[in-house]
Design a protein around this motif. Structure first.
Motif, mmCIF file in Angstrom:
data_model
loop_
_atom_site.group_PDB
_atom_site.id
_atom_site.type_symbol
_atom_site.label_atom_id
_atom_site.label_comp_id
_atom_site.label_asym_id
_atom_site.label_seq_id
_atom_site.Cartn_x
_atom_site.Cartn_y
_atom_site.Cartn_z
ATOM 1 N N GLY A 284 69.876 -68.037 -56.648
ATOM 2 C CA GLY A 284 69.001 -68.399 -57.760
ATOM 3 C C GLY A 284 69.735 -68.400 -59.087
ATOM 4 N N ILE A 285 70.586 -67.410 -59.297
ATOM 5 C CA ILE A 285 71.344 -67.327 -60.545
ATOM 6 C C ILE A 285 72.304 -68.503 -60.671
ATOM 7 N N LEU A 286 72.933 -68.902 -59.586
ATOM 8 C CA LEU A 286 73.820 -70.065 -59.633
ATOM 9 C C LEU A 286 73.034 -71.322 -60.000
ATOM 10 N N ASP A 287 71.854 -71.484 -59.437
ATOM 11 C CA ASP A 287 71.012 -72.639 -59.770
ATOM 12 C C ASP A 287 70.665 -72.630 -61.258
ATOM 13 N N LEU A 288 70.307 -71.464 -61.789
ATOM 14 C CA LEU A 288 69.989 -71.355 -63.210
ATOM 15 C C LEU A 288 71.217 -71.670 -64.056
ATOM 16 N N ALA A 289 72.364 -71.158 -63.661
ATOM 17 C CA ALA A 289 73.596 -71.416 -64.412
ATOM 18 C C ALA A 289 73.907 -72.904 -64.483
ATOM 19 N N GLU A 290 73.726 -73.598 -63.387
ATOM 20 C CA GLU A 290 74.008 -75.032 -63.372
ATOM 21 C C GLU A 290 73.055 -75.796 -64.288
ATOM 22 N N SER A 291 71.781 -75.385 -64.317
ATOM 23 C CA SER A 291 70.817 -76.042 -65.200
ATOM 24 C C SER A 291 71.146 -75.779 -66.668
ATOM 25 N N LEU A 292 71.489 -74.549 -66.987
ATOM 26 C CA LEU A 292 71.853 -74.202 -68.357
ATOM 27 C C LEU A 292 73.119 -74.935 -68.784
ATOM 28 N N ASN A 293 74.076 -75.019 -67.892
ATOM 29 C CA ASN A 293 75.336 -75.665 -68.238
ATOM 30 C C ASN A 293 75.159 -77.161 -68.484
ATOM 31 N N LYS A 294 74.284 -77.782 -67.710
ATOM 32 C CA LYS A 294 74.017 -79.213 -67.899
ATOM 33 C C LYS A 294 73.463 -79.475 -69.298
ATOM 34 N N ALA A 295 72.493 -78.642 -69.709
ATOM 35 C CA ALA A 295 71.902 -78.812 -71.035
ATOM 36 C C ALA A 295 72.924 -78.515 -72.126
ATOM 37 N N ALA A 296 73.731 -77.491 -71.929
ATOM 38 C CA ALA A 296 74.739 -77.135 -72.928
ATOM 39 C C ALA A 296 75.755 -78.256 -73.101
ATOM 40 N N ALA A 297 76.178 -78.868 -71.991
ATOM 41 C CA ALA A 297 77.138 -79.963 -72.074
ATOM 42 C C ALA A 297 76.553 -81.148 -72.836
ATOM 43 N N GLU A 298 75.263 -81.410 -72.639
ATOM 44 C CA GLU A 298 74.603 -82.505 -73.367
ATOM 45 C C GLU A 298 74.568 -82.218 -74.860
ATOM 46 N N GLU A 299 74.194 -80.996 -75.217
ATOM 47 C CA GLU A 299 74.127 -80.633 -76.637
ATOM 48 C C GLU A 299 75.522 -80.591 -77.262
ATOM 49 N N ARG A 300 76.492 -80.210 -76.500
ATOM 50 C CA ARG A 300 77.876 -80.174 -76.981
ATOM 51 C C ARG A 300 78.362 -81.574 -77.318
ATOM 52 N N ILE B 86 64.443 -72.260 -68.316
ATOM 53 C CA ILE B 86 64.069 -71.095 -67.504
ATOM 54 C C ILE B 86 62.706 -71.300 -66.867
ATOM 55 N N GLY B 87 61.770 -71.910 -67.618
ATOM 56 C CA GLY B 87 60.447 -72.177 -67.057
ATOM 57 C C GLY B 87 60.505 -73.109 -65.862
ATOM 58 N N GLU B 88 61.313 -74.165 -65.958
ATOM 59 C CA GLU B 88 61.466 -75.090 -64.832
ATOM 60 C C GLU B 88 62.143 -74.404 -63.651
ATOM 61 N N TRP B 89 63.135 -73.586 -63.942
ATOM 62 C CA TRP B 89 63.825 -72.845 -62.890
ATOM 63 C C TRP B 89 62.863 -71.875 -62.205
ATOM 64 N N ARG C 88 61.003 -73.219 -59.386
ATOM 65 C CA ARG C 88 61.802 -73.375 -58.161
ATOM 66 C C ARG C 88 62.052 -72.036 -57.480
ATOM 67 N N TRP C 89 62.051 -70.953 -58.264
ATOM 68 C CA TRP C 89 62.351 -69.619 -57.748
ATOM 69 C C TRP C 89 61.244 -68.642 -58.156
ATOM 70 N N PRO C 90 60.030 -68.837 -57.648
ATOM 71 C CA PRO C 90 58.890 -68.014 -58.077
ATOM 72 C C PRO C 90 59.004 -66.545 -57.688
ATOM 73 N N ASN C 91 59.844 -66.223 -56.723
ATOM 74 C CA ASN C 91 59.992 -64.830 -56.295
ATOM 75 C C ASN C 91 61.086 -64.088 -57.053
ATOM 76 N N LEU C 92 61.626 -64.727 -58.082
ATOM 77 C CA LEU C 92 62.636 -64.081 -58.929
ATOM 78 C C LEU C 92 62.121 -64.073 -60.371
ATOM 79 N N PRO C 93 61.253 -63.127 -60.717
ATOM 80 C CA PRO C 93 60.669 -63.095 -62.070
ATOM 81 C C PRO C 93 61.755 -63.011 -63.139
ATOM 82 N N ALA C 94 61.574 -63.772 -64.205
ATOM 83 C CA ALA C 94 62.594 -63.841 -65.248
ATOM 84 C C ALA C 94 62.034 -63.453 -66.612
ATOM 85 N N THR C 95 62.885 -62.837 -67.424
ATOM 86 C CA THR C 95 62.591 -62.491 -68.814
ATOM 87 C C THR C 95 63.767 -62.961 -69.657
#
Length: 260
Positions: A198-214, A241-244, A247-254
């Protein structure tokens, strides 16, 4: 860390290498930091998965001591952060009771860990912004030489609290924004494996957005990590994080935005 089932522990032969074990598409990479209580189970599984996917990554624990399960709930194996290697832990427990520590997955876990980095480090002892050149043999080292991270991912609410409180007490000397995200993962081997994916999936989503903003802000400005250059990315993080989370409802996030 709770007593895990033997079947849940990943065998050492399944350990992948990092910073190049998977094809690297190149391009910009956010720098990650993973954190759990003892820097042994959850943070190390996530550390390995991120590094294997070519993300720069470091990891820490927030506890006062490293605690691993012992022969009973009242007799844990206790070690000091920054002073005890995973290899020495492995050899000690293997000599003490190999059948027990192989059955509960601790030896497999430590074998994985000693192939990732030297030993558990404590978050509160980390000097942010100080070069980490003596960590060159660690998996995920490439890109972490400068001693900073863009994203800190904790694996338990009390670890998130400890990280956020510590950052507040430091007074933001670098004036550099950092996203602190808790992904709540039960402390056993099976859940650590799920959490790592789950963390790898989140990292990939964050990195995609960061690359776009960069690309929009300019590489030089974005890479300096200033609040102004990263405001577009910072504003997108809650939605990512909300979209992620869907996809991963059993991994509560803050989440919170903090400062180095």
């Amino acid at each position: 860390m709770s007593q895990p089932d033997a079947a849940a522990a990943a065998p050492a032969s399944d350990v992948t290498v990092a910073n190049g074990s998977q094809p690297d598409a190149g391009g910009f990479k956010l720098k990650f930091c993973t954190v759990c209580a003892s820097n042994n189970n959850r943070s190390m599984e996530a550390h390995l998965r991120l590094a294997a996917a070519n993300f720069p990554v470091i990891s820490f624990g927030t506890g006062s001591l490293v605690r691993l399960p012992g022969a009973s709930m009242n007799t844990p194996n206790v070690y000091h952060f920054n002073k005890t290697s995973y290899d020495s832990m492995y050899k000690e427990l293997d000599a003490k009771d190999p059948r027990l520590y192989r059955a509960n997955g601790i030896l497999n876990m430590l074998d994985r860990n000693r192939n990732v980095k030297w030993g558990p480090e404590r978050w509160q002892d980390w000097q942010v912004g100080m070069p980490r050149l003596d960590h060159a043999k660690e998996r995920g080292f490439e890109g972490t030489e400068g001693g900073v991270a863009d994203i800190v991912i904790t694996c338990e609410e009390r670890c998130w609290d400890a990280v956020v409180d510590d950052l507040l007490s430091r007074g933001s000397p670098l004036n550099r924004p950092v996203h602190v995200i808790n992904v709540d993962i039960k402390d056993n081997h099976e859940e650590a494996l799920v959490g790592g994916r789950g963390i790898l999936d989140l990292a990939e989503s964050l990195n995609k957005a960061a690359a776009e903003e960069r690309d929009i802000r300019g590489a030089s400005s974005f890479d300096q990590g200033s609040a102004a250059s990263r405001s577009g990315f910072d504003e997108r993080v809650p939605d990512i994080i909300g979209e992620w989370q869907e996809r991963w409802p059993n991994l509560p996030a803050t989440w919170t935005l903090a400062w180095f």
